[in-house]
Structures are given as C-alpha cells and as structure tokens.
Design an enzyme around this catalytic site. Structure first.
Site, PDB file in Angstrom:
ATOM      1  N   GLU A  97      -7.118   4.379   7.370  1.00 21.76           N
ATOM      2  CA  GLU A  97      -6.805   5.835   7.392  1.00 21.76           C
ATOM      3  C   GLU A  97      -8.084   6.516   6.829  1.00 21.76           C
ATOM      4  OE1 GLU A  97      -3.248   5.209   5.293  1.00 21.76           O
ATOM      5  OE2 GLU A  97      -2.418   4.821   7.405  1.00 21.76           O
TER       6      GLU A  97
ATOM      7  N   GLY B  53       1.837   2.030  10.799  1.00 23.51           N
ATOM      8  CA  GLY B  53       2.750   3.167  10.857  1.00 23.51           C
ATOM      9  C   GLY B  53       3.350   3.523  12.103  1.00 23.51           C
TER      10      GLY B  53
ATOM     11  N   LYS C 247      -0.025   4.130  -0.396  1.00 20.62           N
ATOM     12  CA  LYS C 247      -0.593   5.476   0.291  1.00 20.62           C
ATOM     13  C   LYS C 247      -0.222   6.806  -0.747  1.00 20.62           C
ATOM     14  CE  LYS C 247      -0.288   3.048   4.604  1.00 20.62           C
ATOM     15  NZ  LYS C 247      -0.364   3.267   6.105  1.00 20.62           N
TER      16      LYS C 247
ATOM     17  N   ASN D  14       0.860  -1.328   0.045  1.00 21.14           N
ATOM     18  CA  ASN D  14      -0.096   0.105   0.050  1.00 21.14           C
ATOM     19  C   ASN D  14       0.854   1.284   0.008  1.00 21.14           C
ATOM     20  OD1 ASN D  14      -1.681   1.901   0.507  1.00 21.14           O
ATOM     21  ND2 ASN D  14      -2.543   1.424   2.430  1.00 21.14           N
TER      22      ASN D  14
ATOM     23  N   SER E 290       2.792  -2.259  10.464  1.00 16.24           N
ATOM     24  CA  SER E 290       4.232  -2.356  10.641  1.00 16.24           C
ATOM     25  C   SER E 290       4.784  -3.619  10.395  1.00 16.24           C
ATOM     26  CB  SER E 290       4.423  -2.101  12.308  1.00 16.24           C
ATOM     27  OG  SER E 290       4.049  -0.640  12.710  1.00 16.24           O
TER      28      SER E 290
ATOM     29  N   HIS F  27     -10.024   0.619   4.544  1.00 18.18           N
ATOM     30  CA  HIS F  27      -8.396   1.011   5.226  1.00 18.18           C
ATOM     31  C   HIS F  27      -8.749   1.881   6.482  1.00 18.18           C
ATOM     32  CE1 HIS F  27      -4.419   2.263   6.178  1.00 18.18           C
ATOM     33  NE2 HIS F  27      -4.242   1.245   5.571  1.00 18.18           N
TER      34      HIS F  27
ATOM     35  N   GLU G 171      -5.803  -5.369  10.362  1.00 20.27           N
ATOM     36  CA  GLU G 171      -4.912  -4.243  10.605  1.00 20.27           C
ATOM     37  C   GLU G 171      -5.069  -3.583  11.901  1.00 20.27           C
ATOM     38  OE1 GLU G 171      -2.576  -2.634   6.854  1.00 20.27           O
ATOM     39  OE2 GLU G 171      -4.650  -1.864   6.757  1.00 20.27           O
TER      40      GLU G 171
HETATM   41  P1  PGA Z   1       2.335   0.108   7.660  1.00 23.13           P
HETATM   42  O1  PGA Z   1       0.951   0.350   7.084  1.00 23.13           O
HETATM   43  O2  PGA Z   1       2.907  -1.003   7.085  1.00 23.13           O
HETATM   44  O3  PGA Z   1       3.237   1.452   7.278  1.00 23.13           O
HETATM   45  O4  PGA Z   1       2.006   0.174   9.245  1.00 23.13           O
HETATM   46  C1  PGA Z   1       0.241  -0.848   6.552  1.00 23.13           C
HETATM   47  C2  PGA Z   1      -1.105  -0.358   5.964  1.00 23.13           C
HETATM   48  O5  PGA Z   1      -1.601   0.979   6.333  1.00 23.13           O
HETATM   49  O6  PGA Z   1      -1.633  -0.969   5.224  1.00 23.13           O
END
Ligand code: PGA
Length: 250
Positions: free
Chosen positions: A99, A175, A10, A8, A214, A97, A169
């Site tokens: 976010e 993140g 983003k 991803n 992460s 997701h 997730e």
């Molecule tokens: P990350 O993000 O690996 O940076 O924690 C995962 C995601 O948002 O799908």
C-alpha cells in the site's frame, strides 16, 4: 525456527477499539501455551502506546510501527522518526508494504533507504515485497521479487541480519480474498529464499520469510506447512481478536 504471526491493523481502529482488541487477545494468549509462535502487532501510530501498555508483561508479543521516515530528524512535516518510535518503546517497523509502494508512491530506492536506515539504527525490519497481477501474468514474478529484494538488501552490515524478516505479499492477494495457492506460495518463497541467500550468504538461510495476502483462519494451517513459510502477515483477519487468535493457533 519460531513462526512469526504478524497483525497489520493498517488505518483501522479508534484508541478504544485497539485497546479492546489487544486486551481480548492478551486474555486468549494467556490461556494457551504456544511456544512455537511469536506475535507482532502493527497498530496505527496513535494506538501504539495503548497496545504496548496492554502487552507490557506478555513477552511473546512485540508491537511495531507501520511506517517511519529514514532520517534522524528534520523538516519532514507529517513524518515520524525512529527516535520518536523508540521513545515510545517500539523497536520494529514495516518497510515496503504494497500500500505504501502503490498508493503512496514509495519506490524500490526509497524502500531500500528505509530498510538500511532502520536496521542500522538497531530496529527490526519486516521488508514487504510482492508482484502485481500484471507482473505475474507477464511472467515477471522472479524478476520482480529479485529486484525488490536485491535493492533493499544490498550492502547491509552483517550484524543487522538477525533483525531482518521478509514478507512476500502478492499485491493481487492483499485485501481481495484471493489467497495465493500452495504451488504459487512455494515457488515465490523458494525464489525469495534463494535470492536472499545469494545476497546475504549463509545468514540468508535464517531470515524468516512470511506470507501475506488474504490469510484467514481456514487457510493458515496449509500456508504455515509450506517450505520456506516462516510466518504470516495478516491484515483484515487480524482486526478481530478471535479470528487472529485462530491464525496464531494454526
Ligand atoms: P490482508 O492484508 O490480510 O487483508 O490481505 C495483508 C497485508 O496487507 O499485510
């Protein structure tokens, strides 16, 4: 089941950067034989054509979109339709997701509309779910995962199910560098699996469940060995071709 390793990207990367990462990744994938792995990359909309072009002759890599609006067309300024994505050659999308749920206000009801709309239009959907730290600390893990899964997967036609995957997730792990431990991942994935099977019947046993939050080269092997972990959804560590490739190899 083949393991799905998804990237991803983003809201990162210029066109040039996206193309370079894709070209680097293509080179590394061509040099290795990884029959048990399927890679999916979710670039930003504007970078999709370049990334599709790079992987045009790489069958183990699919390119998906991070977002779309659940209507065939209309006065939805700033949104993008599945037909527009399909026109570019995309047939896979993310929905739910964290976010989009937490920063952009998408509700369970809206995520459910998106999931069923895209599946009914013939797209593959990776449905993302996960609890916040406060929800986990309040002992609400299973209830939250059940609610998010239940609302998004109710009333789906049977012939769509082969195009569905779920990404667990935990919001507190995205993140932050805080990966969920093996016991936490096992518990959550078992809960998601049993909920998915309860809603979809036996077909639910074949729905891939990915872990995200992460994921890094040094924890990918441990995560992929856990029961009910059928793949990984990678944010930060997918932006660099070499670190993502280490995860694909895991
Ligand atoms: P990350 O993000 O690996 O940076 O924690 C995962 C995601 O948002 O799908």
């Amino acid at each position: 089941m083949q393991k799905i390793i998804a990237a991803n990207w983003k809201m990162y990367k210029s066109r040039q950067e996206a193309r370079k990462t894709a070209v680097d990744l293509r080179g590394m994938l061509a040099a290795e034989d990884l029959p048990g792995k399927r890679v999916v990359i979710f670039p930003s909309f504007t970078n999709i054509p370049d990334v599709l072009d790079v992987f045009a002759a790489t069958p183990c890599v699919a390119v998906g979109a991070q977002n779309f609006y659940p209507a065939s067309e209309g006065a939805y300024t700033g949104e993008i339709s599945l037909a527009m994505l399909g026109d570019m050659g995309v047939s896979q999308v993310l929905a739910g997701h964290s976010e989009r749920r937490h920063l952009l206000g998408e509700t369970d009801e809206f995520v459910a509309r998106k999931t069923s709309f895209a599946l009914n239009q013939g797209f593959s959907v990776m449905l993302c779910i996960g609890e916040t730290l406060a929800e986990r600390e309040a002992g609400d893990l299973v209830r939250i995962l059940s609610r998010q899964t239940g609302s998004a997967l109710a009333d789906l036609p049977e012939d769509c199910l082969a195009r569905l995957s779920v990404a667990y997730e935990p919001v507190w792990a995205i993140g932050t560098g805080k990966v969920a431990g093996p016991a936490e991942v096992l518990e959550a994935h078992a809960a998601v699996r049993s909920r998915v099977v309860r809603i979809l019947g036996d077909a639910g046993r074949n729905v891939p469940i990915l872990y995200g939050g992460s994921v890094k080269p040094d924890n990918a092997v441990t995560l992929l060995e856990l029961d009910n972990v059928d793949g990984l959804l990678v944010g930060g560590a997918s932006l660099n071709a070499e670190s993502f490739m280490q995860i694909v190899r895991a």
